[in-house]
Design a protein around this motif. Sequence first.
Motif, short mmCIF file in Angstrom:
data_model
loop_
_atom_site.label_atom_id
_atom_site.label_comp_id
_atom_site.label_asym_id
_atom_site.label_seq_id
_atom_site.Cartn_x
_atom_site.Cartn_y
_atom_site.Cartn_z
N ILE A 234 27.74 26.15 10.03
CA ILE A 234 26.33 25.79 9.86
C ILE A 234 25.43 26.81 10.55
N VAL A 235 25.76 27.11 11.80
CA VAL A 235 24.94 28.02 12.61
C VAL A 235 24.97 29.44 12.04
N GLU A 236 26.11 29.87 11.54
CA GLU A 236 26.31 31.26 11.17
C GLU A 236 26.08 31.55 9.69
N THR A 237 25.78 30.53 8.89
CA THR A 237 25.62 30.75 7.45
C THR A 237 24.46 31.69 7.11
N THR A 238 24.66 32.50 6.09
CA THR A 238 23.57 33.34 5.55
C THR A 238 23.26 32.98 4.10
N ILE A 239 23.72 31.82 3.65
CA ILE A 239 23.58 31.44 2.24
C ILE A 239 22.12 31.42 1.75
N PRO A 240 21.12 31.08 2.60
CA PRO A 240 19.75 31.11 2.07
C PRO A 240 19.32 32.49 1.59
N PHE A 241 19.92 33.53 2.16
CA PHE A 241 19.52 34.90 1.85
C PHE A 241 20.49 35.58 0.88
N LYS B 96 36.96 28.06 -6.62
CA LYS B 96 37.48 28.21 -5.27
C LYS B 96 36.75 29.32 -4.53
N SER B 97 36.60 29.14 -3.22
CA SER B 97 36.04 30.19 -2.38
C SER B 97 37.03 31.33 -2.27
N PHE C 97 27.43 27.81 -10.58
CA PHE C 97 27.93 27.58 -9.22
C PHE C 97 28.31 28.90 -8.58
N ARG C 98 27.98 29.05 -7.30
CA ARG C 98 28.49 30.13 -6.46
C ARG C 98 29.23 29.49 -5.30
N VAL C 99 30.47 29.90 -5.07
CA VAL C 99 31.28 29.33 -4.00
C VAL C 99 31.78 30.47 -3.12
N SER C 100 31.29 30.52 -1.89
CA SER C 100 31.74 31.50 -0.90
C SER C 100 32.44 30.74 0.21
N ASN C 101 32.95 31.45 1.19
CA ASN C 101 33.64 30.77 2.29
C ASN C 101 32.67 29.87 3.05
N ASN C 102 32.93 28.57 3.04
CA ASN C 102 32.12 27.56 3.72
C ASN C 102 30.79 27.25 3.04
N ASN C 103 30.49 27.89 1.91
CA ASN C 103 29.20 27.66 1.26
C ASN C 103 29.38 27.48 -0.24
N LEU C 104 28.56 26.61 -0.84
CA LEU C 104 28.46 26.56 -2.28
C LEU C 104 27.00 26.34 -2.64
N ALA C 105 26.66 26.75 -3.83
CA ALA C 105 25.30 26.60 -4.31
C ALA C 105 25.35 26.43 -5.81
N PHE C 106 24.35 25.73 -6.34
CA PHE C 106 24.25 25.62 -7.79
C PHE C 106 22.78 25.62 -8.21
N LYS C 107 22.57 26.07 -9.43
CA LYS C 107 21.25 26.02 -10.04
C LYS C 107 21.43 25.77 -11.53
N TYR C 108 20.33 25.44 -12.20
CA TYR C 108 20.36 25.13 -13.61
C TYR C 108 19.68 26.22 -14.43
N LYS C 109 20.21 26.44 -15.60
CA LYS C 109 19.59 27.30 -16.60
C LYS C 109 19.35 26.45 -17.83
N VAL C 110 18.10 26.37 -18.26
CA VAL C 110 17.71 25.49 -19.36
C VAL C 110 17.35 26.35 -20.57
N TYR C 111 17.83 25.93 -21.74
CA TYR C 111 17.67 26.72 -22.96
C TYR C 111 16.56 26.18 -23.85
N PRO C 112 15.99 27.03 -24.71
CA PRO C 112 14.97 26.57 -25.66
C PRO C 112 15.52 25.46 -26.55
N GLN C 113 14.65 24.54 -26.90
CA GLN C 113 14.99 23.45 -27.80
C GLN C 113 14.18 23.62 -29.08
N LYS C 114 14.86 24.05 -30.14
CA LYS C 114 14.20 24.40 -31.42
C LYS C 114 13.14 25.46 -31.15
#
Length: 647
Positions: free
Chosen positions: A274-281, A24-25, A119-136
């Motif tokens: 949309i206009v006021e978001t700062t999520i890219p930064f 939740k935000s 996942f990061r969830v802020s007011n009006n914004n969400l973002a996700f990225k992946y973290k991949v682990y070594p395989q053997k």
Amino acid sequence: MNFKYVICLFLISFFKLNAQSIVKSPDGKLNVSVFVENGIPVYSVIYNEKTFLEKSPLGLKTNVGDFSSGLRLEANVNQNKIDETYQLRNIKQSNVHYTASEAIFSFTKEGKAAIDVIFRVSNNNLAFKYKVYPQKEIRSCVVQEEASGFLLPTGATTFLCPQSKPMTGYARTAPSYETSYTLDDTTGKNGLGSGYSFPCLFKVKNNGWVLISETGVDSGYCASKLIGHENGLYTIGFPAEGENNGNGTTAPGIPLTGETPWRTITVGETLASIVETTIPFDLVKPKYEASKEYQYTKGTWSWIMKMDSNTTFPVQKQYIDFSAAMGYETILIDALWDTQIGRDKIAELAKYGAEKGVGLYLWYNSNGYWNDAPQGPRGLMDNMAIRRKEMAWMKSIGIKGIKVDFFGGDKQVTMKLYEDILADANDFGIMVIFHGCTLPRGWERMYPNFAASEAVLASENLHFGQESCNNEAMNATIHPFIRNTVGSMDFGGSALNKFYNSDNTPNKGSKRMTSDVFALATAVLFQSGVQHFALAPNNLNDAPDWAVNFMKEVPTTWDEVRFLDGYPGKYVLLARRKGIKWYIAGVNAENKTLKTKIKLEMLTSGTVLRCFSDDEQLNGKAGTVTIKKDREVEIKIPHNGAILMTN
């Protein structure tokens, strides 16, 4: 064991797991659910109890494992609270307080650690990225495909920029994010066949708006796009094989353990989020320290009106004088200066400019082996040793910045070139503008000497054809809601010439269809910390004094932005603040006069505003408006006209 007791234990475990699978935000309005269906990780997005994204796929396919299916979500979800503040002078908001809920979802495959989805969830914004682990024993991999998807509800409409096919357009320099937007279109399409360039805007019926993009892209990954599918599904797409003349891989490589860039989603019931978001930064950090305190400046450039043949010593000296008269700090000397002016004369211009308080930006061609653009200087930016030698020369004569053009690709190798140019330029105290290029993805915060990127159908097209002039107002009502929401946009506009030619000669070249007030308004609407306006020395004599005087004072850095009203492709009304001063700007592209009321809650009743407005014939005038007790102001803007108010 008692059967009812077993059922009770199961239900307790079930609800505990599902509670951990909802992020939740801070204000509780934005809910992101993450779960697994038949081994496939999915997520959904609800805002204010309305669905903005249906169940959408997650996951990666790599050369060391398929992490998009056959996965199991671990019960323990690591959740954190993010609370950060930062200052950044060259974005839409100078002081940012970022609060978010972070959740790390760990997935296993066949009993072994596979990926985390953060996942990061802020007011009006969400973002996700992946973290991949070594395989053997494997410590590196190639990400062959992202399953990451965005499933829009039925009935959603799209506001998208189709991506060009590679090695097309001028001198085979595409893609460079310079195609026309399709507005209020249906889902289920895929542009020109190559997907859509970020950022991508969607209207979810009457529920609100969704903006999808990415941030944090550097040399460690490629830049991505959206691929359209049936039934409202869009997925992450990698660069086309033909980009950069076929050189470089389309699939990014990462070390293990390794991470991807952030996929960002902004939602809201109005376009304000949309206009006021700062999520890219919000999600990125500086990659190196600034070698000096960089200055964000205004300037002029001759090329937009006078073109290639006037990249000469006398004309550039004239523009230095012009910038000085305007109180500007720079000029941009565009293509062909290497052959039409020469290095010795550039040094002379730099010295002359310094005496006038005007610094120089110099144009460079990026290309080595990836396009056919003939303009010089060529072959200096793609090789580290040559590039650094060139930058040392620039530093020795006091060059302030560079504009590097004609990239035409989003592959990882090209992202590395962007980063290398920026990092080397910082060593020599040089700011960087990119043209014919990709979208900046958090670069204002990542790279302290990054000034702006084009990545839009910019002002040059107004010179090249009347059709672009005919559509200027429509395009100006698109960019504040899409392209300019995620990063600085080097548009190079605000022309006061009536005709796009060297001397403003009537009926020669394309004709500007918008008003003088429109030119002033776009200087506020289009955000970029460094601006080179499409003004010309003759404007000191042939443009209205009130217009020239405003262009002398308009800021290029801002402390705050507020959405007031608008709709992409129709009209836009925004307010920007610099210190205690507000600038309220609006333009109208509809084929009828816009009549509306806006509430200026940031101002007190009795405040007297300067007001620049147009009549029906687009004749501009300067006057005043007094804020009433209810703080509502009646707005009237004719087709191709504008309004601008300041306190």
